[in-house]
Design an enzyme around this catalytic site. Structure first.
Site, PDB file in Angstrom:
ATOM      1  N   GLY A 153       0.845  -1.193   0.000  1.00  0.00           N
ATOM      2  CA  GLY A 153       0.000   0.000   0.000  1.00  0.00           C
ATOM      3  C   GLY A 153       0.877   1.239   0.000  1.00  0.00           C
ATOM      4  NE  ARG A 154      -2.213   5.980   2.213  1.00  0.00           N
ATOM      5  CZ  ARG A 154      -3.476   5.566   2.345  1.00  0.00           C
ATOM      6  NH1 ARG A 154      -4.241   5.479   1.269  1.00  0.00           N
ATOM      7  NH2 ARG A 154      -3.974   5.248   3.516  1.00  0.00           N
ATOM      8  CB  SER A 174      -0.099  -6.921  -2.754  1.00  0.00           C
ATOM      9  OG  SER A 174      -1.159  -6.054  -2.414  1.00  0.00           O
ATOM     10  CB  THR A 234       6.692  -0.393  11.113  1.00  0.00           C
ATOM     11  OG1 THR A 234       6.505  -0.594   9.702  1.00  0.00           O
ATOM     12  CG2 THR A 234       8.182  -0.363  11.429  1.00  0.00           C
ATOM     13  NE  ARG A 236      -2.550  -1.206  14.200  1.00  0.00           N
ATOM     14  CZ  ARG A 236      -1.956  -0.072  13.870  1.00  0.00           C
ATOM     15  NH1 ARG A 236      -0.632  -0.026  13.771  1.00  0.00           N
ATOM     16  NH2 ARG A 236      -2.651   1.018  13.642  1.00  0.00           N
ATOM     17  CD  GLU A 265       1.677  -1.453  20.582  1.00  0.00           C
ATOM     18  OE1 GLU A 265       1.456  -0.244  20.451  1.00  0.00           O
ATOM     19  OE2 GLU A 265       1.974  -2.211  19.646  1.00  0.00           O
ATOM     20  CG  HIS A 283       2.791   1.788  18.172  1.00  0.00           C
ATOM     21  ND1 HIS A 283       1.696   0.962  18.309  1.00  0.00           N
ATOM     22  CD2 HIS A 283       2.654   2.383  16.957  1.00  0.00           C
ATOM     23  CE1 HIS A 283       0.927   1.071  17.226  1.00  0.00           C
ATOM     24  NE2 HIS A 283       1.490   1.925  16.404  1.00  0.00           N
ATOM     25  CB  ILE A 284       8.114   5.837  17.862  1.00  0.00           C
ATOM     26  CG1 ILE A 284       9.294   4.934  17.457  1.00  0.00           C
ATOM     27  CG2 ILE A 284       7.976   5.922  19.376  1.00  0.00           C
ATOM     28  CD1 ILE A 284      10.657   5.484  17.874  1.00  0.00           C
ATOM     29  N   GLY A 285       6.146   4.660  14.978  1.00  0.00           N
ATOM     30  CA  GLY A 285       6.172   4.737  13.525  1.00  0.00           C
ATOM     31  C   GLY A 285       5.784   6.096  12.965  1.00  0.00           C
TER      32      GLY A 285
END
Length: 317
Positions: A153-154, A174, A234, A236, A265, A283-285
């Site tokens: 994806g993006r 994908s 990065t 889930r 988490e 979790h700092i993506g």
């Protein structure tokens, strides 16, 4: 006047867009349990939430005036979407703005995990560095290696562009492959998941968490990896079976991993913490100042639109 309840403070730029409403914010540096969210938001028309807030049927049933849940995140697996839809409650998120920030962090984790940056930093801090040695903290180079991207994806596409700049060969899997001209433009090749796992030196996850992707990388699939591969997540946490991941890291099947997310988490298994060949991030993506401010402004625009009887810019439902 419609009331808006924020379960946690977000950047002021977003909150300023809502100053004409009755705004209440949890200003404490703690996540609210479900009971407190219900109590504090019982009269709210809008609820601004984080991924850590579990908004289930009980919460929705307890908030009869609720018109919108604005999630301060691109993901929304913390919200019971079907229940919100049944009750006519709009749900919004903050898509697209996180793309570059998360892609940058993905490449950071690829470099940190493969070049053993955290281990080396700790080595110096512990005053163990006595001089240059030929085999000191060696790791694989990126140039000429194959990066397998699961989910193009993006964010996956942004990672592919960055990887090409490092001289990597990029393959992807994908649900819906790109058109051939799109693949040529990105310089990527489509493979099945099993082919990707068997042929990639580095694997990076960029799929949403769904019933289909839960434990997508289980023990069987992790056993398909090339010996010495590096895994980056990065996306889930539950996409990877953490028990199987720990086993693969201990056995050496996986040389290293870089994780920004976890299965339960914020709980991180002690077995992961004890491993030297894992880089662990909280979790700092999306944690660039620019991204977080834009996320806040998207939240503000979504909430204002719904409370003014308009269509929100970023609807989930």
């Amino acid at each position: 006047m419609d009331k808006i309840f924020f379960t946690y403070k977000i950047p002021d730029e977003g909150m300023l867009l809502l100053k004409k409403f009755d705004v209440e914010v949890n200003t404490e540096d703690r996540f609210l349990p479900k009971e407190e969210i219900i109590q504090k938001a019982k009269d709210a028309a809008a609820l601004v939430t984080l991924l850590s807030d579990k908004i289930d049927a009980e919460v929705l049933e307890s908030l009869p005036k609720l018109k919108i849940i604005a999630n301060y995140a691109v993901g929304y697996n913390n919200i019971d979407i079907d229940e919100a839809r049944k009750r006519g409650i709009r749900v919004t998120n903050t898509p697209e703005v996180l793309t570059d920030a998360t892609a940058d962090l993905t490449m950071s984790l690829i470099l940190a995990a493969s070049r053993r940056i955290v281990e080396a930093d700790r080595f110096v801090r512990e005053h163990r560095f006595v001089g240059w040695k030929p085999d000191l903290f060696t790791g694989p180079s990126l140039s000429g290696k194959t990066l397998g991207i699961i989910g193009l994806g993006r964010i996956g596409k942004a990672v592919a562009k960055r990887a090409e700049a490092f001289g990597m060969n990029v393959v992807y899997c994908s649900r819906k492959p790109l058109l051939s001209n799109e693949e040529e433009k990105l310089n990527v090749s489509h493979l099945s998941l099993e082919e990707l796992l068997r042929s990639s030196d580095f694997i990076s996850l960029h799929v949403p968490l769904t019933q289909e992707t839960y434990h997508l990388l289980n023990e069987k699939r992790l056993s398909m990896l090339k010996a010495g591969a590096v895994l980056i997540n990065t996306a889930r946490g539950p996409i990877v079976d953490e028990t199987a991941l720990i086993k693969a890291l201990r056995s050496g099947r996986l040389a290293a991993a870089g994780l920004d997310v976890y299965e339960e988490e914020p709980d991180v298994p002690q077995e992961l913490i004890d491993l030297d060949n894992v880089v662990l991030l909280p979790h700092i993506g999306s944690a660039t100042k620019e991204a977080r401010i834009e996320m806040a402004m998207m939240v503000g625009r979504n909430v204002a639109a719904v409370l003014e009887g308009k269509e929100p810019p970023n609807p989930v439902v």
